[in-house]
Design a protein around this motif. Structure first.
Motif, PDB file in Angstrom:
ATOM      1  N   ASP A   1      19.836 -23.288 -22.502  1.00 47.35           N
ATOM      2  CA  ASP A   1      21.168 -24.067 -23.033  1.00 47.35           C
ATOM      3  C   ASP A   1      20.239 -25.577 -22.528  1.00 47.35           C
ATOM      4  N   THR A   2      19.974 -25.792 -20.819  1.00 42.24           N
ATOM      5  CA  THR A   2      19.538 -27.414 -20.370  1.00 42.24           C
ATOM      6  C   THR A   2      17.928 -27.527 -20.663  1.00 42.24           C
ATOM      7  N   LEU A   3      17.191 -27.084 -20.891  1.00 40.16           N
ATOM      8  CA  LEU A   3      16.250 -27.613 -20.704  1.00 40.16           C
ATOM      9  C   LEU A   3      15.535 -27.456 -22.371  1.00 40.16           C
ATOM     10  N   SER A   4      15.116 -28.704 -22.653  1.00 42.42           N
ATOM     11  CA  SER A   4      13.973 -28.640 -24.019  1.00 42.42           C
ATOM     12  C   SER A   4      12.773 -28.181 -23.626  1.00 42.42           C
ATOM     13  N   SER A   5      11.605 -28.508 -24.546  1.00 41.40           N
ATOM     14  CA  SER A   5      10.305 -28.108 -24.439  1.00 41.40           C
ATOM     15  C   SER A   5      10.127 -28.105 -22.680  1.00 41.40           C
ATOM     16  N   PRO A   6      10.743 -27.581 -22.028  1.00 46.15           N
ATOM     17  CA  PRO A   6      10.576 -27.755 -20.398  1.00 46.15           C
ATOM     18  C   PRO A   6       8.508 -26.733 -20.207  1.00 46.15           C
TER      19      PRO A   6
ATOM     20  N   ILE B   1      15.070 -12.588  -8.170  1.00 46.17           N
ATOM     21  CA  ILE B   1      13.679 -12.658  -7.875  1.00 46.17           C
ATOM     22  C   ILE B   1      13.084 -10.515  -8.791  1.00 46.17           C
ATOM     23  N   CYS B   2      12.417 -10.900  -8.549  1.00 43.42           N
ATOM     24  CA  CYS B   2      12.425  -9.249  -9.475  1.00 43.42           C
ATOM     25  C   CYS B   2      10.579  -9.098  -8.639  1.00 43.42           C
ATOM     26  N   ARG B   3      10.892  -7.534  -8.326  1.00 43.40           N
ATOM     27  CA  ARG B   3       9.771  -7.078  -7.524  1.00 43.40           C
ATOM     28  C   ARG B   3       8.909  -5.992  -8.505  1.00 43.40           C
ATOM     29  N   CYS B   4       8.911  -6.250  -9.689  1.00 42.63           N
ATOM     30  CA  CYS B   4       7.691  -5.408 -10.511  1.00 42.63           C
ATOM     31  C   CYS B   4       6.840  -5.708 -11.484  1.00 42.63           C
ATOM     32  N   THR B   5       7.319  -6.955 -11.397  1.00 40.51           N
ATOM     33  CA  THR B   5       6.757  -7.502 -12.909  1.00 40.51           C
ATOM     34  C   THR B   5       5.735  -8.495 -12.676  1.00 40.51           C
ATOM     35  N   GLY B   6       5.754  -9.536 -10.987  1.00 42.32           N
ATOM     36  CA  GLY B   6       4.811 -10.134 -11.107  1.00 42.32           C
ATOM     37  C   GLY B   6       5.309 -11.323 -11.694  1.00 42.32           C
ATOM     38  N   TYR B   7       6.308 -11.776 -12.223  1.00 43.62           N
ATOM     39  CA  TYR B   7       7.000 -12.641 -12.536  1.00 43.62           C
ATOM     40  C   TYR B   7       6.002 -12.455 -13.929  1.00 43.62           C
ATOM     41  N   HIS B   8       4.366 -12.635 -14.201  1.00 41.69           N
ATOM     42  CA  HIS B   8       3.556 -13.358 -15.566  1.00 41.69           C
ATOM     43  C   HIS B   8       4.728 -13.169 -16.686  1.00 41.69           C
ATOM     44  N   GLY B   9       5.107 -11.438 -17.199  1.00 39.87           N
ATOM     45  CA  GLY B   9       5.815 -11.089 -18.211  1.00 39.87           C
ATOM     46  C   GLY B   9       6.706 -12.538 -18.155  1.00 39.87           C
ATOM     47  N   ILE B  10       7.697 -12.497 -17.905  1.00 36.85           N
ATOM     48  CA  ILE B  10       9.056 -13.143 -17.275  1.00 36.85           C
ATOM     49  C   ILE B  10       9.045 -14.415 -18.216  1.00 36.85           C
ATOM     50  N   VAL B  11       7.984 -15.399 -17.271  1.00 38.08           N
ATOM     51  CA  VAL B  11       7.220 -15.783 -17.575  1.00 38.08           C
ATOM     52  C   VAL B  11       7.223 -16.600 -19.109  1.00 38.08           C
ATOM     53  N   GLU B  12       5.885 -15.642 -19.486  1.00 40.01           N
ATOM     54  CA  GLU B  12       5.636 -15.576 -20.805  1.00 40.01           C
ATOM     55  C   GLU B  12       6.520 -15.519 -21.955  1.00 40.01           C
ATOM     56  N   ALA B  13       8.079 -14.631 -21.338  1.00 39.07           N
ATOM     57  CA  ALA B  13       8.804 -14.369 -22.338  1.00 39.07           C
ATOM     58  C   ALA B  13       9.889 -15.951 -22.414  1.00 39.07           C
ATOM     59  N   VAL B  14       9.459 -16.055 -21.748  1.00 44.47           N
ATOM     60  CA  VAL B  14      10.875 -17.881 -21.630  1.00 44.47           C
ATOM     61  C   VAL B  14       9.791 -18.534 -21.739  1.00 44.47           C
ATOM     62  N   LYS B  15       8.498 -19.000 -21.951  1.00 45.69           N
ATOM     63  CA  LYS B  15       7.836 -19.976 -22.933  1.00 45.69           C
ATOM     64  C   LYS B  15       7.486 -19.340 -23.968  1.00 45.69           C
ATOM     65  N   GLU B  16       7.600 -18.271 -24.657  1.00 46.13           N
ATOM     66  CA  GLU B  16       8.004 -18.088 -25.886  1.00 46.13           C
ATOM     67  C   GLU B  16       9.676 -18.691 -26.463  1.00 46.13           C
ATOM     68  N   LEU B  17      10.105 -18.560 -25.937  1.00 47.39           N
ATOM     69  CA  LEU B  17      11.013 -18.494 -26.490  1.00 47.39           C
ATOM     70  C   LEU B  17      11.593 -20.218 -26.230  1.00 47.39           C
ATOM     71  N   THR B  18      11.499 -20.816 -25.331  1.00 45.83           N
ATOM     72  CA  THR B  18      11.476 -22.143 -25.248  1.00 45.83           C
ATOM     73  C   THR B  18      10.434 -22.708 -26.681  1.00 45.83           C
ATOM     74  N   ALA B  19       9.570 -22.038 -26.902  1.00 45.25           N
ATOM     75  CA  ALA B  19       8.760 -23.311 -28.201  1.00 45.25           C
ATOM     76  C   ALA B  19       8.785 -23.047 -28.885  1.00 45.25           C
ATOM     77  N   ALA B  20       9.840 -21.594 -29.269  1.00 39.24           N
ATOM     78  CA  ALA B  20      10.390 -21.267 -30.597  1.00 39.24           C
ATOM     79  C   ALA B  20      11.978 -21.916 -30.564  1.00 39.24           C
ATOM     80  N   GLN B  21      12.194 -22.337 -29.444  1.00 43.55           N
ATOM     81  CA  GLN B  21      13.298 -23.599 -29.789  1.00 43.55           C
ATOM     82  C   GLN B  21      13.010 -24.557 -30.159  1.00 43.55           C
ATOM     83  N   ALA B  22      11.916 -25.635 -28.991  1.00 44.61           N
ATOM     84  CA  ALA B  22      11.585 -26.617 -29.400  1.00 44.61           C
ATOM     85  C   ALA B  22      10.805 -27.328 -31.273  1.00 44.61           C
TER      86      ALA B  22
END
Lengths: 785, 291, 156
Positions: free
Chosen positions: C117-122, C135-156
């Protein structure tokens, strides 16, 4: 087809999205803290503020008098046997731990009373009103202090705080050291760090008086062991005891063993006849749930000038905390460090000494990469030192000493038999992924402008699929380590897979469905995987030690194979053709080569259940099989390479890049393997740079919140590149090796080595972890005192 | 980790808030963003008998240019500092430092007044107020409003000059003017953590030499402090790398920080020097660029 | 210390409660409204598992008292799951393996919603910074970051 072979259809090995995800993403998945029952009460523990003390009196009257309080119990009010370890290794002293302390406390956070109230807020109010008088005793917060001649004893009758001490010799290390060109020695205090799952522990217990049934929902990795343990310590009939692990929010080993609170909450439900829930808060989790890893390790190496490692000698002293902890014992750390010390290296002369020492700290329990983590880290630190001294490239020096592709099966001196692997190849591939040559050039030019980059190379071998043979090879006694799966095709042709392993986020409902799907010839959506409930799952050991893929995977494949044969037999009768001429694809049984001739799996199943004509003499028609699997020992391997940047003025280190090559044999689902590797590596980064449980000199823990116990976040963990090699095990079903811990085992060493490499111009001296900015500046003499 | 019981008031105006606070007595506490107080209450390290919640007092959230500087209502959220063009224009160091406070979810609630009144010795905002030479307004029902200068505000660990019946209503930061440059430097264990050490500097040039300089530090004492000896040392001198080094050493000489679980006394002293050196160089560059 | 009556909007519907002032918003949502998707991980505002939207802004529900939400509009993961664009969120996280045990996931999703809602093309750095309070103790954040990248790209 041999029982070791599993069919590879479109599911096994595919990057399949997890069936677990929708419920978790929608917030519908229920963890213990989300479960409520009518008339449920809430427990809160009163915990010792002293590291070592005698309890002289407890006054519960004020707390009991508060409105909303149902009960306040002290240790003497609770009838339960103390918890003890289950390790049958000669010479290991037992340190029974009362589930609530009665006369003595041995660490800050040990429970001394429990309050039960109608509201969790009120339970905490009352817990603060329980008056406990203590006579403080001297606290020992290091193994050195606890081993001192005048050290006060934690258990008077043991006569020593050292609960285990032994030496083992393999080959002839004395001769090797005497004939070596050079010898090296290093000492390291491995940090105490913890699993810190995002979901803390939690227990809900319900006792139905009329039926006599006790149900315990617990955030636990081993519900069958929990059930057996509760039955034993509470003297409660096991057949009326059901243990359930619902959705579990991470375990990483901490939730393996039965903790005292699980016994207490079950006991409260029995006594009060009402459901009782206890949800651990984060402070308690950092204070009273099993800690991990802390050891003081000394390692020596005997080396020839040409870079051949002739021998190792190690001394691993485990800081066990106040008790040799329930089930796993104080050996969980030092023993495993010692026995796997040679790792991927061909070192046949080795001597180790293992000591386990009680201190006034929280007991040590299992956590991902038990023991192996600090042992691995110090070995890789020592190898870097040797390579540097000999003027050898650290990668080449390591590879020169590794077991080569032609040498498998390779018997390590301690007794592990590495069944297969890609030790050298994984290093090559990881270096290629990181761009090793280019990095060295970049490192040099960066140094010239005051930017300090470093690289750490950390190859590993990990005992996976912990079955009885693996236990024998690691621990000298065959810990009976097996599991079971039941595969059932119901009359509609749909499949239920019941597992004795449990999941804490590893995606079992997906991977084991993948195996069953390929074996049975059905789609993933035709399969339901059930687990974590002793009423509906077959007995088994649960999930730990990177074993589920191998053991549950194997037992699912075996059981599904048997059911497949039953389906084919029934279909053979129906289609009047030999079962061997039939196959199953997409839930359709048909004649091989004539897909038009066949019938749906549902029709076959319907007939198998309800048409007596399908039955064959001497064969059990029930489309269900339960198979036991206790695999041969198998070993995964791989290599982690980390690149860090260190600000040598502030001591701040940051991991910039990380590449890993993982060889876990047959890959069931690469997406899940990559997730496990990355998650474990993040924990290793934590152990290298951020995470540490710190105690004051009087035994007060100073890191009991997430502001002080620092978990890596998305800004501390870089993007992690994962490469795969596949050396299927010749010994296990499907060639599956399993994985999960290696990322943590090897990443701490990779990152620490990288920091040391970055600091190379300053001759760093590092003996303690993690490498906080303070410790980095100290290591290079920028600060002292 | 559940808080102890307390009375709760949610006044709709400052007058009402002051009245409730006066009546509630010494067991009362003002609740602003709650991002520091509520964690302490959940741990039962704080157990106020009465919370006076300022979140309903709309008049306290204004940010405006005033008296040659920037006036910020006590209840202005920290996240608004990062986004405000007025803040960026008048006190850029404040906008920059604000982004180092916790995480954005915390800054969405955390307030300027709350951070200043909480007086964590490692916190960014009290240090920036000190570096800028600002002041706060505090108000009570009994004695009305009074101004407290930045260097009088913090009296020790989590202790301020604000009386129990007073509310911090506004902070005022002078505008950074003329040939002046600023810098903010911080070392934390992780992104978003409290600083191990932070430094804020303001360097004003007169031609080629330093007309005056302010060096403020956090994480090195029981409160944010200024490094007076170092400030004096560089005044009248031409900025240079050597001068910054010199000042860094002077800073180390005048500090005796206390260590904690994250960093020792020696570390804080050493790194205070490092950050001051960097901050002076950056501030001088900004001053030169701006003049 | 009497209880206070509160009325607020939760996931678009009116919700009433009678709460002690000390009851946190997180406990009110979880225990009183049975919206257990919101999780508690530290009760100190550090881990982010309890993140919800309060009048559209991501906040820690463990650091707010329920009485403070009087008249406010709160969105939890259950509300998000009922929203139109949830399918895209779900797909991105599942495709990129942005969750394992799933305990931190509701908080991560609420942060992601706020970020979208707040950042466009971060940039990836901006994404990582925005996610650093969860904090996520399982994923090492990689998949979370990739998911958000995909979502922001789709929004841009």
């Amino acid at each position: 087809m041999s029982e070791l072979t599993i069919p590879r259809g479109k599911h096994v090995g595919a990057r399949v999205n997890r069936v677990e995800d929708p419920a978790l993403l929608a917030g519908e998945a229920k963890f213990v803290c989300d479960l409520t029952l009518p008339r449920m009460l809430h427990a809160a523990f009163v915990r010792s503020p002293y590291a070592h003390a005698r309890i002289t009196s407890i006054d519960t009257s004020d707390a009991l008098a508060m409105p909303g309080i149902e009960a306040v119990l002290t240790g003497s009010d609770i009838t339960a046997y103390p918890l003890s370890d289950l390790v049958a290794l000669e010479g290991l002293q037992k340190t029974p731990q009362p589930v609530v302390a009665t006369d003595r406390v041995r660490f800050v956070g040990e429970a001394v009373a429990v309050v039960v109230a109608r509201d969790p807020y009120v339970a905490e109010d009352a817990a603060a009103r329980v008056e406990v008088d203590y006579e403080e005793l001297p606290a020992m917060t290091s193994v050195e202090a606890a081993m001192g001649d005048d050290a006060p004893l934690l258990f008077d009758d043991l006569g020593s705080n050292v609960v285990f001490q032994t030496t083992r010799t393999f080959g002839d290390p004395d001769v090797a050291f005497a004939s070596a060109d050079r010898t090296y020695r290093r000492r390291m205090r491995g940090n105490r760090f913890v699993a810190a799952p995002m979901e803390t522990r939690g227990v809900l217990a319900d006792f139905e008086r009329a039926s006599g049934k006790l149900t315990v929902w617990s955030s636990n990795q081993m519900p069958d062991l929990l059930r057996v343990t509760l039955s034993a310590v509470l003297q409660f009939p096991a057949q009326k005891l059901r243990a359930v692990a619902p959705h579990v929010g991470g375990g990483f080993g901490q939730k393996m063993t039965t903790h005292p609170e699980e016994v207490v909450v079950a006991y409260l439900a029995l006594q009060l006849g009402r459901p009782v829930r206890w949800i651990e808060d984060r402070r308690e989790n950092l204070l009273a749930a099993a800690h991990a890893k802390e050891q003081v390790i000394e390692l020596e190496a005997a080396v020839k000038d040409d870079g051949t490692i002739l021998a190792f000698r190690s001394r691993c002293v485990g800081d066990a905390g106040g008790y040799s902890f329930n089930q796993a014992s104080a050996l969980i750390e030092p023993w495993y460090s010692a026995t796997l010390m040679p790792g991927v290296y061909k070192v046949q002369n080795y001597e180790f000494e293992v000591l386990a020492v009680l201190t006034n700290k929280t007991p040590i329990g299992p956590y991902r990469g038990v023991g192996w983590t600090p042992g691995h880290t110090i070995r890789e630190m020592l190898l870097d030192e040797i390579a540097s001294d000999l003027g050898l490239d650290p990668a080449e020096f390591r590879q020169r000493n590794m077991v080569t592709a032609g040498e498998f099966p390779y018997k390590a001196c301690v007794g592990q038999v590495y069944d297969s692997g890609s030790f050298i190849e994984s290093v090559d591939k990881a270096l290629e992924m990181i761009g090793y040559e280019e990095f060295r050039a970049e490192q040099e030019s960066a140094r010239a402008r005051g930017c300090h980059l470093g690289i750490g190379i950390s190859p590993y071998v990990e005992p996976t699929g912990f079955g009885s043979e693996a236990a024998q090879q690691q621990a000298e006694f065959p810990f009976p380590s097996h599991d079971n799966a039941t595969v059932t095709v119901d009359p509609t042709g749909k499949v239920t897979v019941a597992l004795s392993v449990t999941t804490q986020g590893q995606g079992h409902k997906t991977t084991f469905a993948q195996i069953a799907a390929d074996t049975l010839g059905v789609e993933l959506e035709d399969i339901a995987v059930v687990q974590g409930d002793t009423d509906t799952s077959p007995f088994g050991m649960g999930t730990y030690a990177s074993r589920a893929a191998v053991i549950a995977g194997g037992s699912v494949a075996l059981a599904a194979g048997e059911v497949r044969q039953k389906i084919l037999d029934a279909a053979g009768v129906l289609l009047e053709i030999a079962a061997d001429d039939l196959t199953i694809e997409s839930s359709r049984v048909s004649v091989k080569g004539s897909p038009g001739r066949g019938m749906s799996l549902g029709d076959v199943a319907m007939a198998a259940y309800w048409a007596p004509t399908t039955r064959q003499e001497g064969k059990d028609p029930f489309l269900s099989a339960t198979r036991f699997y206790d695999p041969k020992a198998t070993y995964g391997n791989g290599c982690i390479v980390a690149v860090v940047e260190v600000d040598v003025e502030t001591g701040h280190a940051q991991v910039k890049r990380l590449a890993v090559v993982e060889d876990c044999g047959t890959v069931l689902n690469p997406m899940i393997v990559e997730g496990q590797v990355r998650g474990a590596i993040a924990q290793g980064i934590g152990g290298a740079l951020y995470e540490s449980i710190v105690y004051s000199e009087t035994g007060q823990p100073l890191t009991t919140t997430y502001l002080d116990y620092l978990l890596p976040t998305s800004t501390e963990v870089p993007s992690i590149e994962v490469g795969h090699l596949e050396s299927p095990s010749p010994l296990t079903v499907g060639g599956i090796k399993g994985m999960g811990e290696s990322g943590l085992i090897a990443a701490q060493g990779a990152v620490v080595s990288a920091v040391i490499d970055a600091l190379d111009p300053f001759d760093p001296e590092i003996e303690e972890l993690p490498l906080s900015p303070d410790r980095v500046l100290r290591s290079i003499g920028r600060i002292s005192g | 980790m559940k808080p102890s019981p307390f009375e709760y008031s949610a006044p709709a105006s400052l007058e009402e808030a002051l009245e409730v606070l006066a009546e509630a007595g010494s067991g009362a506490k003002v609740l602003a963003g709650g991002q520091s107080l509520v964690p302490l209450m959940n741990l039962r390290l704080a157990a106020p008998e009465h919370l006076v919640d300022l979140n309903g007092v709309g008049s306290l959230s204004e940010i405006r240019a005033d008296d040659g500087g920037l006036a910020i209502g006590a209840m202005a959220r920290q996240s608004t500092l990062e986004r405000s063009t007025l803040v960026e224009e008048l006190v850029p160091a404040l906008a920059h430092a604000a982004s180092h406070i916790g995480h954005f979810q915390v800054r969405n609630r955390g307030t300027v007044g709350g951070s200043l009144a909480h007086a964590d010795p490692t916190a960014e905002l009290p240090m920036i107020l000190l570096a800028a030479g600002g002041r706060v307004t505090v108000q009570s029902k009994a004695r009305g409003a009074r101004a407290v200068e930045a260097n009088d505000l913090v009296r020790g660990y989590f202790t301020t000059a604000i009386e129990p019946d007073e509310i911090l209503t506004e902070a005022w930061f002078p505008r950074l003017e003329g040939a002046a440059g600023w810098s903010f430097q911080e070392v934390a264990r992780r992104h978003g953590d409290f600083a191990l050490v932070a430094a804020a500097t303001v360097v004003r040039l007169d031609g080629d030499t330093v007309a005056d300089a302010v060096i403020a530090l956090a994480g090195v004492a029981d409160r944010p402090v200024r490094a007076a000896a170092a400030e004096e040392l560089i005044t009248g001198e031409a900025p240079s790398a050597a001068l910054a080094e010199h000042a860094a050493d002077a800073v180390r000489g005048e500090l005796s920080p206390t260590g904690d679980v994250h960093a020792s006394s020696e570390y804080r002293r050493e790194v205070a020097g490092v950050l001051v050196g960097r901050a002076l160089s950056e501030a001088a560059q900004r001053a030169q660029a701006g003049s | 210390m009497g209880k206070a009556a509160i009325t607020l909007t939760v996931n678009g519907a009116e919700a009433d409660g009678l709460v002690e002032p000390r009851r946190t918003l997180a406990d009110f949502l979880r225990e009183d409204l049975a919206l257990t998707g919101t999780k508690l991980g530290c009760e100190q505002g550090v881990c982010g598992a309890c993140t919800v939207l309060l009048d559209g802004q991501a906040v820690r529900s463990c650091l707010l008292f329920a009485v403070q939400a009087q008249g406010a509009s709160v969105t939890t993961v259950e509300g998000l799951a009922a929203s139109e664009d949830f399918d895209a969120l779900q797909k991105a996280f599942s495709d990129n393996h942005g969750l394992q045990c799933g305990y931190c996931t509701p908080g991560v999703l609420m942060t992601t919603r706020a970020l979208l809602d707040t950042l466009s093309s971060p940039s990836e750095n901006e994404i990582r910074e925005a996610l650093s309070g969860n904090i996520c103790r399982c994923t090492g954040y990689h998949g979370i970051v990739e998911a958000v990248k995909e979502l922001t790209a789709a929004q841009a």
